[in-house]
Design an enzyme around this catalytic site. Structure first.
Site, PDB file in Angstrom:
ATOM      1  N   HIS A 310       0.849  -1.188   0.000  1.00 31.18           N
ATOM      2  CA  HIS A 310       0.000   0.000   0.000  1.00 31.18           C
ATOM      3  C   HIS A 310       0.882   1.234   0.000  1.00 31.18           C
ATOM      4  CE1 HIS A 310      -3.189   2.794   1.056  1.00 31.18           C
ATOM      5  NE2 HIS A 310      -4.019   1.850   0.668  1.00 31.18           N
ATOM      6  N   ASP A 367      -7.964  -5.296   0.121  1.00 33.38           N
ATOM      7  CA  ASP A 367      -8.463  -6.190  -0.926  1.00 33.38           C
ATOM      8  C   ASP A 367      -8.083  -7.649  -0.710  1.00 33.38           C
ATOM      9  OD1 ASP A 367      -9.791  -4.311  -2.448  1.00 33.38           O
ATOM     10  OD2 ASP A 367      -7.942  -3.630  -3.385  1.00 33.38           O
TER      11      ASP A 367
HETATM   12  N1  ACO Z   1       4.153  -7.908  -4.613  1.00 36.04           N
HETATM   13  C1  ACO Z   1       5.516  -7.908  -4.758  1.00 36.04           C
HETATM   14  N2  ACO Z   1       6.283  -6.815  -4.647  1.00 36.04           N
HETATM   15  C2  ACO Z   1       5.660  -5.643  -4.386  1.00 36.04           C
HETATM   16  C3  ACO Z   1       4.256  -5.560  -4.230  1.00 36.04           C
HETATM   17  C4  ACO Z   1       3.504  -6.736  -4.341  1.00 36.04           C
HETATM   18  N3  ACO Z   1       2.166  -6.712  -4.197  1.00 36.04           N
HETATM   19  N4  ACO Z   1       3.919  -4.273  -3.971  1.00 36.04           N
HETATM   20  C5  ACO Z   1       5.056  -3.573  -3.986  1.00 36.04           C
HETATM   21  N5  ACO Z   1       6.117  -4.398  -4.227  1.00 36.04           N
HETATM   22  C6  ACO Z   1       7.550  -4.018  -4.270  1.00 36.04           C
HETATM   23  C7  ACO Z   1       7.870  -3.204  -5.523  1.00 36.04           C
HETATM   24  O1  ACO Z   1       8.286  -4.017  -6.570  1.00 36.04           O
HETATM   25  C8  ACO Z   1       8.966  -2.298  -5.008  1.00 36.04           C
HETATM   26  O2  ACO Z   1      10.135  -3.051  -4.906  1.00 36.04           O
HETATM   27  P1  ACO Z   1      11.590  -2.324  -5.149  1.00 36.04           P
HETATM   28  O3  ACO Z   1      11.702  -1.277  -4.084  1.00 36.04           O
HETATM   29  O4  ACO Z   1      12.575  -3.433  -5.028  1.00 36.04           O
HETATM   30  O5  ACO Z   1      11.530  -1.749  -6.552  1.00 36.04           O
HETATM   31  C9  ACO Z   1       8.544  -1.983  -3.558  1.00 36.04           C
HETATM   32  O6  ACO Z   1       7.763  -3.119  -3.165  1.00 36.04           O
HETATM   33  C10 ACO Z   1       7.723  -0.693  -3.433  1.00 36.04           C
HETATM   34  O7  ACO Z   1       6.565  -0.801  -4.251  1.00 36.04           O
HETATM   35  P2  ACO Z   1       5.972   0.362  -5.159  1.00 36.04           P
HETATM   36  O8  ACO Z   1       5.311  -0.261  -6.347  1.00 36.04           O
HETATM   37  O9  ACO Z   1       7.014   1.398  -5.407  1.00 36.04           O
HETATM   38  O10 ACO Z   1       4.885   0.966  -4.179  1.00 36.04           O
HETATM   39  P3  ACO Z   1       3.689   1.933  -4.586  1.00 36.04           P
HETATM   40  O11 ACO Z   1       3.375   2.696  -3.357  1.00 36.04           O
HETATM   41  O12 ACO Z   1       4.020   2.695  -5.821  1.00 36.04           O
HETATM   42  O13 ACO Z   1       2.498   0.931  -4.970  1.00 36.04           O
HETATM   43  C11 ACO Z   1       0.697  -0.578  -4.724  1.00 36.04           C
HETATM   44  C12 ACO Z   1       1.537   0.526  -4.067  1.00 36.04           C
HETATM   45  C13 ACO Z   1       0.205  -0.121  -6.109  1.00 36.04           C
HETATM   46  C14 ACO Z   1      -0.517  -0.858  -3.854  1.00 36.04           C
HETATM   47  C15 ACO Z   1       1.576  -1.850  -4.881  1.00 36.04           C
HETATM   48  O14 ACO Z   1       1.969  -2.300  -3.594  1.00 36.04           O
HETATM   49  C16 ACO Z   1       0.855  -2.964  -5.634  1.00 36.04           C
HETATM   50  O15 ACO Z   1       0.907  -2.986  -6.860  1.00 36.04           O
HETATM   51  N6  ACO Z   1       0.176  -3.908  -4.904  1.00 36.04           N
HETATM   52  C17 ACO Z   1      -0.606  -4.940  -5.550  1.00 36.04           C
HETATM   53  C18 ACO Z   1      -1.933  -4.371  -6.065  1.00 36.04           C
HETATM   54  C19 ACO Z   1      -2.907  -4.077  -4.933  1.00 36.04           C
HETATM   55  O16 ACO Z   1      -3.106  -4.894  -4.039  1.00 36.04           O
HETATM   56  N7  ACO Z   1      -3.564  -2.918  -5.030  1.00 36.04           N
HETATM   57  C20 ACO Z   1      -4.575  -2.507  -4.066  1.00 36.04           C
HETATM   58  C21 ACO Z   1      -4.086  -1.367  -3.226  1.00 36.04           C
HETATM   59  S1  ACO Z   1      -5.258  -1.008  -1.961  1.00 36.04           S
HETATM   60  C22 ACO Z   1      -6.470  -0.175  -2.759  1.00 36.04           C
HETATM   61  O17 ACO Z   1      -6.326   0.487  -3.742  1.00 36.04           O
HETATM   62  C23 ACO Z   1      -7.765  -0.302  -2.195  1.00 36.04           C
END
Ligand code: ACO
Length: 432
Positions: A310, A367
């Protein structure tokens, strides 16, 4: 007014090109500090660069407070845990939109108005005929909401806002239920005024003319809880979209329709559908959840653990904690044994101990468990994000209304750092 909670507390110093500039620092009611950069460009010629807006405060708002480090979520000051335990979705909607818990009379009036505006114009039913039955219900939802502005053309930016808010909340559940009925080819079931908001939605989705259908209490309560937990989450992607569109003084229906589209994406509200699809894939692959943990850690695989991570919560998502407990309760009350819940629990347990997820502060989000509950109460997977939209509606409305009531609110218009070609001369086609 939203800006009343902002106090000018101190001044930050910025050193740029050997010149010093003062930046006023405001503090919100929970002590959050924001540097005011509204004069930055005119004074220094520079802009701030914040791709993804992770550090940008786009507005002052008195609606929802989140402390992502501590896992705190409050609507209008009330902790989400207390609202989840003691309130219902309609009361929470009133709270978010009007800023205070309703009196008994206010709540009765709100409920009466919502039930008495729940029919959609009969002409709107014809729109459903035009959609293929395979259409994703989110596409139908946003189109139908946008088309409400055609049926209520007086609903401009300066219209009777309260009436249009009532219409929108009342009608969205009818629009959502009709889109489901359309997708399975069943006749539409009309709204009933004697049922709760969640009860009526479920009745319109699951009743059939030939049978007496009574909404099970446990199902109604489970859905109401889900709607409460989704009701607002400050400046997320869809809410910011509603504000962005609304900032041009677009009407309520147009602004909310845009919010629905933003919610649809798999990185936002669409994640709840993706979580179940991911769990189903793992089950079909012999329930080898450890393999998928490894894939999530391998950047080359492009696989993400959906429902994990998140932008704001870096410790735990309080909504996910409530839902995890609720999933256990609802499934046992309904006598449902779902192997996907076991896979979800295993994924969570392993991920929470794994350095990759610990270092990146990746925890289950709202979620992760919501899909398990939706499945248990019979909501089809492609309707999950529609349920999220129904829940988020009061939050979107509250933000649209707050922005509209903020004196001096300006159209949203971010800047950019241009990285394209510098000036060059046009080349005639024959010379290229
Ligand atoms: N699985 C594996 N790795 C992940 C995940 C995941 N679900 N989420 C983040 N990471 C990793 C990224 O690859 C990144 O790694 P790095 O630092 O080595 O490059 C690090 O964790 C940081 O992640 P970001 O993508 O930069 O975080 P951001 O804040 O931009 O994205 C998000 C947040 C979109 C929620 C992301 O965690 C994600 O895609 N999660 C899966 C989708 C999801 O569950 N979305 C619902 C969010 S809640 C809502 O909207 C109600």
């Amino acid at each position: 007014m939203a800006n009343d909670h902002l106090t000018l507390t101190e001044t930050a110093k910025l050193l740029l090109h050997s010149k010093e500039y003062d930046l006023p620092a405001y503090t919100g009611s929970e002590g959050e500090v924001g540097l005011d950069i509204t004069q930055l460009r005119s004074k220094t010629g520079a802009i701030t660069f914040d791709s993804g807006y992770g550090n940008t405060g786009s507005c002052a708002s008195a609606i929802t407070f989140i402390d992502g480090e501590k896992g705190i979520l409050r609507y209008r000051g009330y902790p989400i845990e207390e609202l989840a335990k003691n309130s219902n979705f309609i009361e929470v909607s009133f709270l978010l939109i009007f800023g205070h818990l309703p009196s008994k009379t206010e709540l009765e009036r709100f409920h009466f108005n919502l039930t008495h505006h729940s029919l959609i114009h009969e002409e709107m039913k014809k729109f459903y005929e035009g959609f293929p039955s395979s259409a994703h219900p989110m596409g139908i939802l946003s189109s139908m909401v946008s088309s409400l502005s055609a049926f209520y053309p007086e609903a401009g930016y300066n219209a009777d806002v309260e009436l249009n808010i009532t219409r929108l909340i009342a009608k969205l559940k009818t629009i959502a239920a009709f889109s489901y009925k359309k997708s399975i080819g069943q006749p539409y079931v009309y709204p009933r005024n004697d049922l709760s908001y969640s009860g009526d939605l479920l009745h319109m989705m699951f009743a059939v003319p030939s049978e007496n259908y009574e909404v099970p209490k446990v199902v109604e309560e489970a859905l109401d809880l889900l709607l409460i937990l989704h009701a607002d989450h400050e400046q997320n992607c869809s809410t910011s979209t509603v504000r962005m569109v609304g900032s041009s003084e677009a009407n309520l229906f147009a602004s909310i329709s845009a919010g629905i589209c933003a919610l649809w994406g798999p990185l936002h509200g669409g994640a709840n559908q993706q979580v179940i699809e991911m769990l189903e894939k793992i089950k079909a692959d012999g329930s080898d959840y450890k393999k998928y943990i490894s894939m999530a850690k391998d950047k080359e695989s492009k696989f993400k653990l959906m429902g994990f991570g998140h932008r704001v919560y870096k410790n735990f998502d309080p909504r996910a904690q409530i839902l995890k407990a609720s999933a256990d309760k609802v499934l046992s009350q309904l006598g449902v044994k779902d192997p996907l819940l076991d896979i979800a629990r295993n994924l969570e347990e392993v991920a929470l101990k794994d350095p990759f997820f610990i270092e990146r502060k990746l925890y289950p989000n709202v979620d992760f468990y919501s899909g398990i509950i939706y499945r248990a109460i019979g909501i089809p997977t492609n309707m999950f994000t529609v349920m999220f939209a129904l829940g988020r509606l009061p939050g979107w409305i509250a933000h649209w209304k707050e922005m509209r009531e903020t004196p001096g609110a300006r159209i949203y218009r971010p800047r950019q750092i241009y990285t394209g070609e510098t000036k060059r001369s046009f080349i005639q086609l024959e010379k290229r």
